[in-house]
Motif scaffolding. Sequence first.
Motif, PDB file in Angstrom:
ATOM      1  N   THR A 208       0.834  -1.211   0.000  1.00  0.00           N
ATOM      2  CA  THR A 208       0.000   0.000   0.000  1.00  0.00           C
ATOM      3  C   THR A 208       0.863   1.255   0.000  1.00  0.00           C
ATOM      4  O   THR A 208       0.576   2.218  -0.723  1.00  0.00           O
ATOM      5  N   ALA A 209       1.928   1.248   0.797  1.00  0.00           N
ATOM      6  CA  ALA A 209       2.833   2.402   0.830  1.00  0.00           C
ATOM      7  C   ALA A 209       3.491   2.616  -0.521  1.00  0.00           C
ATOM      8  O   ALA A 209       3.628   3.766  -0.987  1.00  0.00           O
ATOM      9  N   GLN A 210       3.878   1.541  -1.186  1.00  0.00           N
ATOM     10  CA  GLN A 210       4.508   1.661  -2.497  1.00  0.00           C
ATOM     11  C   GLN A 210       3.526   2.182  -3.540  1.00  0.00           C
ATOM     12  O   GLN A 210       3.869   3.044  -4.363  1.00  0.00           O
ATOM     13  N   LEU A 211       2.296   1.680  -3.502  1.00  0.00           N
ATOM     14  CA  LEU A 211       1.292   2.103  -4.470  1.00  0.00           C
ATOM     15  C   LEU A 211       0.927   3.574  -4.303  1.00  0.00           C
ATOM     16  O   LEU A 211       0.536   4.236  -5.272  1.00  0.00           O
ATOM     17  N   THR A 212       1.024   4.086  -3.103  1.00  0.00           N
ATOM     18  CA  THR A 212       0.723   5.503  -2.853  1.00  0.00           C
ATOM     19  C   THR A 212       1.974   6.367  -2.919  1.00  0.00           C
ATOM     20  O   THR A 212       1.913   7.555  -2.599  1.00  0.00           O
ATOM     21  N   ARG A 213       3.106   5.759  -3.343  1.00  0.00           N
ATOM     22  CA  ARG A 213       4.380   6.468  -3.480  1.00  0.00           C
ATOM     23  C   ARG A 213       4.796   7.187  -2.201  1.00  0.00           C
ATOM     24  O   ARG A 213       5.290   8.321  -2.220  1.00  0.00           O
ATOM     25  N   GLY A 214       4.531   6.523  -1.078  1.00  0.00           N
ATOM     26  CA  GLY A 214       4.943   7.065   0.204  1.00  0.00           C
ATOM     27  C   GLY A 214       4.004   8.097   0.791  1.00  0.00           C
ATOM     28  O   GLY A 214       4.269   8.609   1.882  1.00  0.00           O
ATOM     29  N   ARG A 215       2.928   8.424   0.071  1.00  0.00           N
ATOM     30  CA  ARG A 215       1.970   9.387   0.635  1.00  0.00           C
ATOM     31  C   ARG A 215       1.384   8.839   1.936  1.00  0.00           C
ATOM     32  O   ARG A 215       1.122   9.587   2.881  1.00  0.00           O
ATOM     33  N   TYR A 216       1.188   7.539   1.986  1.00  0.00           N
ATOM     34  CA  TYR A 216       0.742   6.862   3.202  1.00  0.00           C
ATOM     35  C   TYR A 216       1.862   5.901   3.613  1.00  0.00           C
ATOM     36  O   TYR A 216       1.973   4.805   3.071  1.00  0.00           O
ATOM     37  N   PRO A 217       2.715   6.282   4.548  1.00  0.00           N
ATOM     38  CA  PRO A 217       3.916   5.503   4.856  1.00  0.00           C
ATOM     39  C   PRO A 217       3.613   4.231   5.645  1.00  0.00           C
ATOM     40  O   PRO A 217       2.611   4.141   6.368  1.00  0.00           O
ATOM     41  N   ALA A 218       4.524   3.269   5.503  1.00  0.00           N
ATOM     42  CA  ALA A 218       4.437   2.015   6.257  1.00  0.00           C
ATOM     43  C   ALA A 218       5.288   2.057   7.514  1.00  0.00           C
ATOM     44  O   ALA A 218       5.388   1.058   8.225  1.00  0.00           O
ATOM     45  N   SER A 219       5.893   3.181   7.810  1.00  0.00           N
ATOM     46  CA  SER A 219       6.819   3.296   8.934  1.00  0.00           C
ATOM     47  C   SER A 219       6.125   3.249  10.289  1.00  0.00           C
ATOM     48  O   SER A 219       6.772   3.014  11.315  1.00  0.00           O
ATOM     49  N   HIS A 220       4.835   3.503  10.323  1.00  0.00           N
ATOM     50  CA  HIS A 220       4.093   3.496  11.588  1.00  0.00           C
ATOM     51  C   HIS A 220       2.613   3.290  11.293  1.00  0.00           C
ATOM     52  O   HIS A 220       2.174   3.436  10.152  1.00  0.00           O
TER      53      HIS A 220
END
Length: 238
Positions: A208-220
């Motif tokens: 999901t983070a990749q598909l949103t190009r980091g707009r929604y991060p997977a970091s937290h």
Amino acid sequence: MSEVRAVARGGGLFSQRIREQWAGQLGRRLDVLVAGCAHDEPLVLDRIETRVSGVDEDLPEIRRVVEERADLVTWSLGDLRSAPLPPRSYDVVQLSFLLERIQHAELVFDRLLHALRPGGLVLLRMRDRESAYGLLDRLTPSWVRRLLWRRLVAEGTPGPLPARYGTLASADGMHAYCLARGLMVTDEERATSGPAMGRVGSAAVAVTAQLTRGRYPASHDEITMVIRKPHYHFARLI
């Protein structure tokens, strides 16, 4: 300007701030309200006298957990917009993964603040709608969430609970809310603690983070905040 610091996560941070609050009140008993009491385990507060009450929505999975909590002196389940919350009755309000799963979150939070004494603390934990986890959680159909919950989450964990994720369930939304009401954020941190963050869940969040190009991060997926209601007379009181 609000002082924002990263301190020990979750329970450690909250226990530290409660101890400071207790010391500032010269050892008087602290009245604590836990809103969203199906989630957080009781805080370990040795030698601090507290009276803990709880409120939450009346859902079967929540009722089952709340009925087993021995630390709650009183508790009430139902519509949080009309829960019995006497004004200025609590020194600490703890919100435990509540705002992201309820409707009318601002109205409910206003009522909780009305029940908080001046100088009191809000201990907040919530899922971040601006994270990849939050985006995935709120866009996944409810029947899929129920199916995945049984496979990805440890037995006994309450859920899946509703995924509303209003604007208040984000760092920007909460900071705007606090600014409008004269509240001060004293601590803020981010962490990963989602109940479905096993191997499969983490992979889905990463995609999901990749598909949103980091707009929604997977970091937290979690935001923790400590918020103080001001003492001073000319503050905008809720």
